[in-house]
Motif scaffolding. Sequence first.
Motif, PDB file in Angstrom:
ATOM      1  N   GLY A   1       0.827  -1.305  -0.109  1.00  0.00           N
ATOM      2  CA  GLY A   1       0.143   0.163   0.051  1.00  0.00           C
ATOM      3  C   GLY A   1       0.972   1.324   0.079  1.00  0.00           C
ATOM      4  O   GLY A   1       1.876   1.260   0.729  1.00  0.00           O
ATOM      5  N   VAL A   2       0.665   2.103  -1.009  1.00  0.00           N
ATOM      6  CA  VAL A   2       1.359   3.504  -0.816  1.00  0.00           C
ATOM      7  C   VAL A   2       0.520   4.468  -1.145  1.00  0.00           C
ATOM      8  O   VAL A   2      -0.810   4.472  -1.535  1.00  0.00           O
ATOM      9  CB  VAL A   2       2.290   3.390  -2.272  1.00  0.00           C
ATOM     10  N   THR A   3       1.093   5.568  -0.816  1.00  0.00           N
ATOM     11  CA  THR A   3       0.537   7.051  -1.207  1.00  0.00           C
ATOM     12  C   THR A   3       0.209   7.068  -2.667  1.00  0.00           C
ATOM     13  O   THR A   3       0.790   6.705  -3.462  1.00  0.00           O
ATOM     14  CB  THR A   3       1.626   8.287  -0.855  1.00  0.00           C
ATOM     15  N   PRO A   4      -1.291   7.578  -2.719  1.00  0.00           N
ATOM     16  CA  PRO A   4      -1.720   7.791  -4.090  1.00  0.00           C
ATOM     17  C   PRO A   4      -0.744   8.493  -5.157  1.00  0.00           C
ATOM     18  O   PRO A   4      -0.004   9.386  -4.523  1.00  0.00           O
ATOM     19  CB  PRO A   4      -3.090   8.670  -4.109  1.00  0.00           C
ATOM     20  N   LYS A   5      -0.612   8.027  -6.452  1.00  0.00           N
ATOM     21  CA  LYS A   5       0.149   8.313  -7.442  1.00  0.00           C
ATOM     22  C   LYS A   5       1.564   8.128  -7.330  1.00  0.00           C
ATOM     23  O   LYS A   5       2.379   8.921  -7.710  1.00  0.00           O
ATOM     24  CB  LYS A   5      -0.083  10.073  -7.777  1.00  0.00           C
ATOM     25  N   THR A   6       1.872   7.162  -6.509  1.00  0.00           N
ATOM     26  CA  THR A   6       3.271   6.469  -6.084  1.00  0.00           C
ATOM     27  C   THR A   6       3.211   5.146  -7.203  1.00  0.00           C
ATOM     28  O   THR A   6       2.585   4.232  -6.685  1.00  0.00           O
ATOM     29  CB  THR A   6       3.430   6.436  -4.856  1.00  0.00           C
ATOM     30  N   HIS A   7       4.136   4.746  -7.766  1.00  0.00           N
ATOM     31  CA  HIS A   7       4.312   3.797  -8.614  1.00  0.00           C
ATOM     32  C   HIS A   7       5.002   2.708  -7.945  1.00  0.00           C
ATOM     33  O   HIS A   7       6.053   3.129  -7.594  1.00  0.00           O
ATOM     34  CB  HIS A   7       4.560   4.034 -10.102  1.00  0.00           C
TER      35      HIS A   7
ATOM     36  N   GLN B   1      -4.903   5.374  -0.150  1.00  0.00           N
ATOM     37  CA  GLN B   1      -3.908   4.312  -0.471  1.00  0.00           C
ATOM     38  C   GLN B   1      -3.972   3.534  -1.598  1.00  0.00           C
ATOM     39  O   GLN B   1      -5.473   2.903  -1.955  1.00  0.00           O
ATOM     40  CB  GLN B   1      -4.058   3.333   0.903  1.00  0.00           C
ATOM     41  N   TYR B   2      -3.070   3.219  -2.466  1.00  0.00           N
ATOM     42  CA  TYR B   2      -3.062   2.713  -3.616  1.00  0.00           C
ATOM     43  C   TYR B   2      -2.628   1.068  -3.409  1.00  0.00           C
ATOM     44  O   TYR B   2      -1.325   1.216  -2.672  1.00  0.00           O
ATOM     45  CB  TYR B   2      -2.666   3.433  -4.860  1.00  0.00           C
ATOM     46  N   LEU B   3      -2.926   0.151  -4.014  1.00  0.00           N
ATOM     47  CA  LEU B   3      -2.428  -1.076  -3.587  1.00  0.00           C
ATOM     48  C   LEU B   3      -1.730  -1.861  -4.763  1.00  0.00           C
ATOM     49  O   LEU B   3      -2.357  -1.558  -5.884  1.00  0.00           O
ATOM     50  CB  LEU B   3      -3.589  -2.151  -3.209  1.00  0.00           C
ATOM     51  N   THR B   4      -0.700  -2.438  -4.763  1.00  0.00           N
ATOM     52  CA  THR B   4      -0.213  -3.451  -5.423  1.00  0.00           C
ATOM     53  C   THR B   4       0.001  -4.864  -5.162  1.00  0.00           C
ATOM     54  O   THR B   4       0.741  -4.938  -3.975  1.00  0.00           O
ATOM     55  CB  THR B   4       1.203  -2.792  -6.007  1.00  0.00           C
ATOM     56  N   HIS B   5      -0.106  -5.865  -5.863  1.00  0.00           N
ATOM     57  CA  HIS B   5      -0.094  -7.293  -5.365  1.00  0.00           C
ATOM     58  C   HIS B   5       1.088  -7.682  -5.948  1.00  0.00           C
ATOM     59  O   HIS B   5       1.327  -7.559  -7.192  1.00  0.00           O
ATOM     60  CB  HIS B   5      -1.237  -8.084  -5.850  1.00  0.00           C
ATOM     61  N   LEU B   6       2.055  -8.204  -5.201  1.00  0.00           N
ATOM     62  CA  LEU B   6       3.475  -8.625  -5.802  1.00  0.00           C
ATOM     63  C   LEU B   6       3.460 -10.082  -5.321  1.00  0.00           C
ATOM     64  O   LEU B   6       3.094 -10.661  -4.276  1.00  0.00           O
ATOM     65  CB  LEU B   6       4.665  -7.893  -5.187  1.00  0.00           C
ATOM     66  N   ASN B   7       4.057 -10.958  -6.210  1.00  0.00           N
ATOM     67  CA  ASN B   7       4.540 -12.376  -5.956  1.00  0.00           C
ATOM     68  C   ASN B   7       5.884 -12.500  -6.328  1.00  0.00           C
ATOM     69  O   ASN B   7       6.403 -12.395  -7.323  1.00  0.00           O
ATOM     70  CB  ASN B   7       3.334 -13.352  -6.682  1.00  0.00           C
ATOM     71  N   THR B   8       6.516 -13.155  -5.371  1.00  0.00           N
ATOM     72  CA  THR B   8       7.904 -13.564  -5.617  1.00  0.00           C
ATOM     73  C   THR B   8       7.972 -15.178  -5.712  1.00  0.00           C
ATOM     74  O   THR B   8       7.141 -15.597  -5.355  1.00  0.00           O
ATOM     75  CB  THR B   8       8.997 -13.005  -4.591  1.00  0.00           C
ATOM     76  N   HIS B   9       8.903 -15.604  -6.576  1.00  0.00           N
ATOM     77  CA  HIS B   9       8.890 -17.058  -6.487  1.00  0.00           C
ATOM     78  C   HIS B   9      10.211 -17.700  -5.840  1.00  0.00           C
ATOM     79  O   HIS B   9       9.724 -18.810  -5.569  1.00  0.00           O
ATOM     80  CB  HIS B   9       9.127 -17.499  -8.240  1.00  0.00           C
ATOM     81  N   GLU B  10      11.002 -16.923  -5.587  1.00  0.00           N
ATOM     82  CA  GLU B  10      12.129 -17.613  -4.574  1.00  0.00           C
ATOM     83  C   GLU B  10      12.121 -16.749  -3.073  1.00  0.00           C
ATOM     84  O   GLU B  10      11.841 -15.575  -3.352  1.00  0.00           O
ATOM     85  CB  GLU B  10      13.243 -17.600  -5.449  1.00  0.00           C
ATOM     86  N   TRP B  11      13.035 -17.399  -2.439  1.00  0.00           N
ATOM     87  CA  TRP B  11      13.276 -16.315  -1.140  1.00  0.00           C
ATOM     88  C   TRP B  11      14.802 -15.553  -1.658  1.00  0.00           C
ATOM     89  O   TRP B  11      15.349 -16.093  -2.462  1.00  0.00           O
ATOM     90  CB  TRP B  11      13.589 -17.412   0.071  1.00  0.00           C
ATOM     91  N   GLY B  12      14.879 -14.450  -1.145  1.00  0.00           N
ATOM     92  CA  GLY B  12      15.953 -13.719  -1.264  1.00  0.00           C
ATOM     93  C   GLY B  12      15.802 -12.262  -1.109  1.00  0.00           C
ATOM     94  O   GLY B  12      14.796 -11.986  -0.457  1.00  0.00           O
ATOM     95  N   SER B  13      16.688 -11.493  -1.834  1.00  0.00           N
ATOM     96  CA  SER B  13      16.730  -9.933  -1.647  1.00  0.00           C
ATOM     97  C   SER B  13      15.787  -9.387  -3.123  1.00  0.00           C
ATOM     98  O   SER B  13      16.555  -9.952  -3.878  1.00  0.00           O
ATOM     99  CB  SER B  13      18.105  -9.334  -1.495  1.00  0.00           C
TER     100      SER B  13
END
Length: 170
Positions: free
Chosen positions: A107-113, A136-148
């Motif tokens: 979740g981020v401040t509106p107009k933040t990409h 608040q604008y939301l982005t769903h993210l999915n990572t496939h491996e653990w790490g940085s």
Amino acid sequence: MNTINKTMKKTIQLITISTLLSQSMAVSANTDINPEHKGRNDYFAKSYQPLCSLPTKTIATASTLEEASQHEFILNKELGLSTQLNNQGEAYIQLAIKEWNEKFIVGVTPKTHVSMAGADIQGADIVNLQCAEQSQYLTHLNTHEWGSYTLKLTGKPNQLVKVQITTTAQ
């Protein structure tokens, strides 16, 4: 004199109608909700609600991708940060992802990409309708491996932004 009064009366009526119409359009614009946002908000309500009140810690974020690796944040269940974008309107936050196939919502401040190299974006710029103020604008993210992974935020130069992250099992 009678003609002037009739003309003024018609002008006042037109102004009144115009004002009412513009107010009606403003209300309509505020109540028109993107059906996709509404559907996601209904489905992810339990995940979205905590983001509305997740406390944030003020930090200085990295201004470049190279600097990001010097300060890593572990993403357990949730993370809340407040920061300022640099003169180019960018900030970088390095996240340590501890699980395989981690799904989380930013979740981020509106107009933040929001972007993240190596992660799949499963939805972006979704208004969080669960919050009293829809700021608040939301982005769903999915990572496939653990790490940085490095979260990149872009917006207006020197903009103050909140970043609130929660993991989701859905």
